[in-house]
Design an enzyme around this catalytic site. Structure first.
Site, PDB file in Angstrom:
ATOM      1  N   GLY A  22       0.814  -1.214   0.000  1.00 20.90           N
ATOM      2  CA  GLY A  22       0.000   0.000   0.000  1.00 20.90           C
ATOM      3  C   GLY A  22       0.847   1.264   0.000  1.00 20.90           C
ATOM      4  O   GLY A  22       0.543   2.239  -0.693  1.00 20.90           O
ATOM      5  N   CYS A  23       1.925   1.247   0.764  1.00 19.17           N
ATOM      6  CA  CYS A  23       2.796   2.421   0.857  1.00 19.17           C
ATOM      7  C   CYS A  23       3.545   2.655  -0.450  1.00 19.17           C
ATOM      8  O   CYS A  23       3.756   3.795  -0.861  1.00 19.17           O
ATOM      9  CB  CYS A  23       3.763   2.261   2.028  1.00 19.17           C
ATOM     10  SG  CYS A  23       2.894   2.100   3.610  1.00 19.17           S
TER      11      CYS A  23
END
Length: 161
Positions: A48-49
Protein backbone atom coordinates in the site's frame (compact mmCIF):
# COMPACT_ATOMS: atom_id res chain seq x y z
CA UNK A 1 -0.45 12.20 23.37
CA UNK A 2 1.47 15.11 21.95
CA UNK A 3 1.26 18.83 22.62
CA UNK A 4 -0.36 19.19 19.17
CA UNK A 5 -3.80 18.09 18.09
CA UNK A 6 -3.98 18.90 14.40
CA UNK A 7 -7.26 19.82 12.76
CA UNK A 8 -8.04 21.65 9.53
CA UNK A 9 -7.27 25.38 9.80
CA UNK A 10 -4.69 24.84 12.57
CA UNK A 11 -1.15 26.06 12.03
CA UNK A 12 1.13 23.18 11.07
CA UNK A 13 4.09 22.61 13.41
CA UNK A 14 6.74 24.28 11.25
CA UNK A 15 9.72 24.07 13.59
CA UNK A 16 10.21 20.30 13.91
CA UNK A 17 13.43 19.46 12.05
CA UNK A 18 14.09 15.83 11.12
CA UNK A 19 16.42 13.78 8.95
CA UNK A 20 15.31 13.20 5.37
CA UNK A 21 16.38 11.43 2.26
CA UNK A 22 17.89 12.91 0.14
CA UNK A 23 18.04 16.47 1.58
CA UNK A 24 19.69 15.80 4.96
CA UNK A 25 17.28 17.65 7.26
CA UNK A 26 13.95 19.35 6.69
CA UNK A 27 11.34 21.27 8.63
CA UNK A 28 8.04 22.50 7.25
CA UNK A 29 9.20 26.11 7.68
CA UNK A 30 11.79 25.40 4.95
CA UNK A 31 8.89 25.04 2.50
CA UNK A 32 6.92 28.12 3.60
CA UNK A 33 5.43 30.21 0.84
CA UNK A 34 4.24 27.21 -1.15
CA UNK A 35 1.60 24.54 -0.75
CA UNK A 36 2.75 21.32 0.93
CA UNK A 37 1.28 17.86 0.53
CA UNK A 38 2.42 16.03 3.67
CA UNK A 39 1.53 12.36 3.74
CA UNK A 40 2.17 9.88 6.53
CA UNK A 41 2.49 6.20 5.70
CA UNK A 42 3.20 3.11 7.82
CA UNK A 43 6.26 1.47 6.23
CA UNK A 44 8.67 1.67 3.29
CA UNK A 45 8.45 -1.01 0.61
CA UNK A 46 5.07 -2.44 1.65
CA UNK A 47 2.39 -2.80 -1.01
CA UNK A 48 0.00 0.00 0.00
CA UNK A 49 2.80 2.42 0.86
CA UNK A 50 4.60 1.69 -2.40
CA UNK A 51 1.41 2.21 -4.41
CA UNK A 52 0.69 5.50 -2.62
CA UNK A 53 4.25 6.80 -2.92
CA UNK A 54 4.46 5.88 -6.61
CA UNK A 55 1.12 7.63 -7.17
CA UNK A 56 2.55 10.83 -5.70
CA UNK A 57 5.76 10.30 -7.71
CA UNK A 58 3.82 10.02 -10.96
CA UNK A 59 1.66 13.06 -10.15
CA UNK A 60 4.57 15.29 -9.05
CA UNK A 61 4.52 17.34 -12.29
CA UNK A 62 0.84 18.17 -11.67
CA UNK A 63 1.52 19.12 -8.05
CA UNK A 64 4.59 21.15 -9.05
CA UNK A 65 2.49 23.01 -11.63
CA UNK A 66 0.16 23.91 -8.74
CA UNK A 67 3.15 25.21 -6.69
CA UNK A 68 2.94 22.30 -4.25
CA UNK A 69 5.75 20.27 -2.71
CA UNK A 70 5.23 16.64 -1.74
CA UNK A 71 6.80 15.22 1.42
CA UNK A 72 6.36 11.69 2.77
CA UNK A 73 6.81 10.72 6.42
CA UNK A 74 7.27 7.36 8.12
CA UNK A 75 9.11 5.98 11.12
CA UNK A 76 11.60 4.20 8.85
CA UNK A 77 15.31 5.07 8.94
CA UNK A 78 17.05 7.35 6.46
CA UNK A 79 18.80 4.24 5.07
CA UNK A 80 15.43 2.55 4.52
CA UNK A 81 14.17 5.72 2.81
CA UNK A 82 17.28 5.77 0.57
CA UNK A 83 16.62 2.19 -0.53
CA UNK A 84 12.89 2.82 -1.03
CA UNK A 85 13.58 6.01 -3.01
CA UNK A 86 16.12 4.29 -5.24
CA UNK A 87 13.98 1.21 -5.86
CA UNK A 88 10.84 3.23 -6.68
CA UNK A 89 12.55 6.28 -8.32
CA UNK A 90 10.81 8.61 -5.89
CA UNK A 91 11.30 12.30 -6.73
CA UNK A 92 10.46 14.03 -3.44
CA UNK A 93 11.86 13.93 0.11
CA UNK A 94 10.96 11.34 2.73
CA UNK A 95 11.22 12.34 6.38
CA UNK A 96 12.54 9.78 8.83
CA UNK A 97 10.61 10.05 12.11
CA UNK A 98 11.80 7.11 14.27
CA UNK A 99 10.96 8.95 17.51
CA UNK A 100 7.46 9.79 16.18
CA UNK A 101 7.94 13.52 16.80
CA UNK A 102 6.15 14.69 13.64
CA UNK A 103 3.77 11.71 13.74
CA UNK A 104 2.67 12.72 17.24
CA UNK A 105 2.46 16.40 16.29
CA UNK A 106 -0.03 15.47 13.55
CA UNK A 107 -1.74 12.88 15.78
CA UNK A 108 -1.27 10.02 13.29
CA UNK A 109 -0.09 7.43 15.85
CA UNK A 110 -3.18 5.32 16.40
CA UNK A 111 -4.06 1.99 17.97
CA UNK A 112 -4.18 -0.70 15.27
CA UNK A 113 -4.99 -4.39 15.21
CA UNK A 114 -3.28 -7.06 13.14
CA UNK A 115 -3.88 -10.79 13.57
CA UNK A 116 -5.57 -10.10 16.90
CA UNK A 117 -2.68 -8.08 18.34
CA UNK A 118 -3.00 -4.40 19.19
CA UNK A 119 -0.14 -2.00 18.60
CA UNK A 120 0.49 1.69 18.05
CA UNK A 121 1.14 2.46 14.39
CA UNK A 122 1.00 5.20 11.79
CA UNK A 123 -2.51 5.86 10.49
CA UNK A 124 -2.20 6.59 6.78
CA UNK A 125 -3.02 10.32 6.62
CA UNK A 126 -2.50 13.25 4.27
CA UNK A 127 -2.49 16.97 4.97
CA UNK A 128 -2.55 19.95 2.62
CA UNK A 129 -0.71 22.88 4.17
CA UNK A 130 -1.25 26.30 2.59
CA UNK A 131 1.56 28.82 1.85
CA UNK A 132 0.87 30.57 5.18
CA UNK A 133 1.61 27.33 7.05
CA UNK A 134 -1.96 26.45 8.03
CA UNK A 135 -3.61 23.09 7.50
CA UNK A 136 -6.05 23.59 4.67
CA UNK A 137 -7.33 20.01 4.45
CA UNK A 138 -6.79 16.67 6.20
CA UNK A 139 -7.53 13.06 5.37
CA UNK A 140 -7.43 10.33 8.04
CA UNK A 141 -7.59 6.57 7.52
CA UNK A 142 -6.66 7.03 3.85
CA UNK A 143 -7.56 4.35 1.34
CA UNK A 144 -4.91 4.35 -1.39
CA UNK A 145 -6.95 3.81 -4.60
CA UNK A 146 -7.87 7.21 -6.04
CA UNK A 147 -6.32 9.13 -3.13
CA UNK A 148 -3.60 11.00 -5.06
CA UNK A 149 -6.17 12.25 -7.58
CA UNK A 150 -8.46 13.35 -4.75
CA UNK A 151 -5.59 15.27 -3.11
CA UNK A 152 -4.74 17.01 -6.39
CA UNK A 153 -8.38 17.93 -7.05
CA UNK A 154 -8.81 19.24 -3.51
CA UNK A 155 -5.61 21.28 -3.82
CA UNK A 156 -6.91 22.88 -7.01
CA UNK A 157 -10.26 23.64 -5.34
CA UNK A 158 -8.49 25.24 -2.38
CA UNK A 159 -6.44 27.35 -4.78
CA UNK A 160 -9.60 28.45 -6.55
CA UNK A 161 -8.58 26.92 -9.89
Amino acid sequence: MSEYKINPTDAAPADIELQTWPEGTLKLADLSGQWIILYFYPKDSTSGCTTESCGFRDALPDFSAADAAIVGVSRDSVKSHANFTAKQSLNFPLISDPDETLCNAFDVMQLKKNYGKEYLGVERSTFIINPEGDIAYAWRKVRVPGHVEEVLNTLKELQGA
